[in-house]
Design a protein around this motif. Sequence first.
Motif, short mmCIF file in Angstrom:
data_model
loop_
_atom_site.label_atom_id
_atom_site.label_comp_id
_atom_site.label_asym_id
_atom_site.label_seq_id
_atom_site.Cartn_x
_atom_site.Cartn_y
_atom_site.Cartn_z
N LEU A 222 25.93 -16.73 8.46
CA LEU A 222 26.88 -15.61 8.60
C LEU A 222 26.88 -14.72 7.42
N LYS A 223 26.84 -15.40 6.23
CA LYS A 223 27.32 -14.52 4.93
C LYS A 223 25.96 -13.86 4.64
N THR A 224 24.84 -14.22 4.79
CA THR A 224 23.46 -13.31 4.74
C THR A 224 23.31 -12.24 5.62
N GLY A 225 24.10 -12.39 6.69
CA GLY A 225 24.17 -11.20 7.80
C GLY A 225 23.00 -11.64 8.82
N LYS A 226 22.57 -12.57 8.72
CA LYS A 226 21.81 -13.11 9.94
C LYS A 226 22.19 -13.42 11.09
N GLY A 227 23.64 -13.79 11.18
CA GLY A 227 24.39 -13.82 12.47
C GLY A 227 25.78 -13.20 12.46
N ASP A 228 26.25 -12.98 13.57
CA ASP A 228 27.65 -12.35 13.67
C ASP A 228 28.81 -13.29 13.82
N VAL A 229 28.59 -14.42 14.36
CA VAL A 229 29.41 -15.42 14.40
C VAL A 229 28.96 -16.75 13.72
N ALA A 230 30.06 -17.53 13.28
CA ALA A 230 29.62 -18.78 12.91
C ALA A 230 30.68 -19.92 13.54
N PHE A 231 30.07 -20.83 14.00
CA PHE A 231 30.94 -21.85 14.58
C PHE A 231 30.92 -23.14 13.59
N VAL A 232 32.10 -23.25 13.07
CA VAL A 232 32.22 -24.42 12.00
C VAL A 232 33.48 -25.35 12.22
N ASP A 233 33.68 -26.10 11.52
CA ASP A 233 35.17 -26.74 11.62
C ASP A 233 35.87 -26.29 10.49
N HIS A 234 37.42 -26.46 10.57
CA HIS A 234 38.44 -25.71 9.56
C HIS A 234 38.08 -26.34 8.24
N ILE A 235 37.44 -27.67 8.17
CA ILE A 235 37.41 -28.31 6.65
C ILE A 235 36.27 -27.37 5.97
N ALA A 236 35.35 -26.66 6.62
CA ALA A 236 34.46 -25.80 5.95
C ALA A 236 34.96 -24.77 5.31
N LEU A 237 36.06 -24.16 5.80
CA LEU A 237 36.86 -22.96 5.46
C LEU A 237 37.27 -23.02 4.00
N ASP A 238 37.16 -24.54 3.41
CA ASP A 238 37.68 -24.76 2.01
C ASP A 238 36.66 -24.18 1.10
N SER A 239 35.50 -23.99 1.39
CA SER A 239 34.38 -23.63 0.53
C SER A 239 34.21 -22.21 0.35
N ILE A 240 34.96 -21.41 1.11
CA ILE A 240 35.32 -19.94 0.99
C ILE A 240 36.59 -19.66 0.10
N ASP A 241 36.10 -19.08 -1.10
CA ASP A 241 37.22 -18.89 -1.90
C ASP A 241 38.03 -17.66 -1.52
N GLU A 242 39.26 -17.60 -2.19
CA GLU A 242 40.52 -16.90 -1.49
C GLU A 242 40.12 -15.33 -1.62
#
Length: 705
Positions: A222-242
């Motif tokens: 998603l971050k590199t613009g290859k996809g429009d939506v990423a399906f992950v779990d809520h724990i993975a959101l911790d890796s995105i800084d504020e």
Amino acid sequence: MKTAFVSLIIFVCSPNCLGKKTRWCTVSEAEQRKCAELAKALVTVLPPAAVSAFARLSCIRTYSTADCINKIRANRADVVTLNAGEVYTAVKQFGLTAVAKEIYSDGGCVLAVAVVKNSSLDVRSLQGRRSCHTGARWTAGWSLPLGFLLSRNYLHWADEQPLTQAVSNFFSASCIPGAAATASSLCALCQGQKSYIRQRNFHCETSHNEPFYNHQGALRCLKTGKGDVAFVDHIALDSIDEREGEDYRLLCTDGSRARLSEFRRCNLGQGPGGGVVTRTNYRKVARKFLQAAQMAFGRRGRDRQRFQLFESGSYGSSDLLFRDSTERLVILPDDVDISQVLGLDYVALLKGLGHEGSSLEDSVVRWCCISDAEQRKCEHWALSIKSDPLVCVRAASMSNCIEKIKANEVDAVSLDATHAFIAGKCGLVPVVAEYYGETCTPAEGGTKGTAHFESDVFPSVFAVAVVRRSSRSVHTLSSQHNDTTFCDPSKVYSEVFWKSCLPGAQGSLCKVCIGGTVEPGTKRCADNHNERYYGNMGALRCLVGDPSGKSYGDVAFLEQYNLEDNIQSLGSSGWAEGWLAWDFELLCRDGRRVPLSQWESCHLGAIPPNLVMTRPILTARVYDFLMKSQETLAAYPDEFNLFESYPYGESDLLFKDATQCLMHTSHLDYRTILGEEFYKNVETVFNCTHSDILEFCAQDVCTIF
């Protein structure tokens, strides 16, 4: 203390594990390095006797988790940690067994979330977009989001096509690691190295060598613009800084968007976390190895300064051997079933998604029946339709139907409002509501009673208290009870009535019941039509007494809509001769007694409509089946009527006889349909009344281990 720890390690090793070497399966060079460090650390912190007896570790390099499963089956590796969806596949399709479960900071489950760059996208407009997934059959990256899209009918899955093809048609391009063999477009966005040599091909594989694999890989997609939506779990959101998080939003089920921090209210569902699997004959050794490794190197391990079991950053990757967010491993007992490890709802979802391959269950609708009469009507229904096959499955009561639906033993049933409340609490969802209005006006292009029908109004039925005109023993309906008594309906009845027939109850509340003669051994006071005083017709029979005129009640609490028809059927059914509507009166709240025709001004309250409920994954299939049934049966009304029960000797079989048609409701939640007042009243009662079915449904794999 050190001596005690070593003694414990040696103690957990039985004679059966002497000389065993545990072979851990790895899926990347980074994971291989971490595994090798773990092997060295075990040798360092344990004495030679313990190492040689138990804690020797070797690392088996493979190219994917699927390859790991095959190697463990073939006794060329022993242990691997898998996502919950892969755990299920390994157990059910490949005969492995789960020996441990990952527990995270807030339990053993994860929430699936759909992450997008801050844009105008919503969950209803995903068709034609590019999607990034953690892995094929993964909980948050595959099963939960697809289950949601199917339940809302956003994703259309035809019976004759594999699910992967339906997903391929839905998204314009995807990266779903592990899906390479099924649909090429599901790998179009993947970035892994391609090679004709199997061991060097990492494109779209469930391996860290595929850059878009796992939760971090899906977010990278998603971050590199290859996809429009990423399906992950809520724990993975911790890796995105504020600060970076302001560039992203979550897609909510109601079509809105939310900040990443709002994942608890804005998610696509909950499912179990990862687990460790091995061969059945190796499970004891695997458990003891995991216990030793966790005692030494877990979050509270005495040698965690030497090695950290749940940390991967120093190896240049994440989630190696275990999920980095794991707080601890729970070692599972021998006798635990996979549905206890993963949860009934999740297992039913995986079956619905075809994780066990195609089966007869995929092509039929299994309807729940609670009596011999319902079974006969259901079988007549099955013979009369020309749509998808219908199978009639017997249960003991409506509560038992809910249990069976949740356990994937049946698919659907029409429930009264109180049982619909229970079913909603148990995770089932409404498909249609019974419509009791004057006429059904179908959507444009349909014909009366057969097409997709929606309405903003849910016509209710009303509860009434009926007495014999000749009886003067009941004069008023008192509602003055203290709060403690009101909390338990059984106490209310016991205080007011010295004996009753309340099917499904116990003690004095069953003394008036008479059981049944339809089936030998029918339990008296059973919560189904086999108790002849069950339901609206049964309450009326109770009021007039059994065929000998004995065993009768003084007041009957029932629904008004088919009361006069039921009075007429007392004679035609051979139950009791000579009774007319004139022989009965309604008992009003203020003590008045009025004719039956005045129920609109003399009733005990409105009752929401019955709801057909099912598991979320089956919503579209059950709805299509019911619409086809209505259309087919409307053409032959003399052969079979879905909303008519008198030919089978009872009333309200499968559906209420007052039903005019079935109204589409799968876009609404059960609380909305039941209404806030009714919902809160029932909730108040169940909050302080023991319920076996709610206790059964409350079993939570997120917290029980």
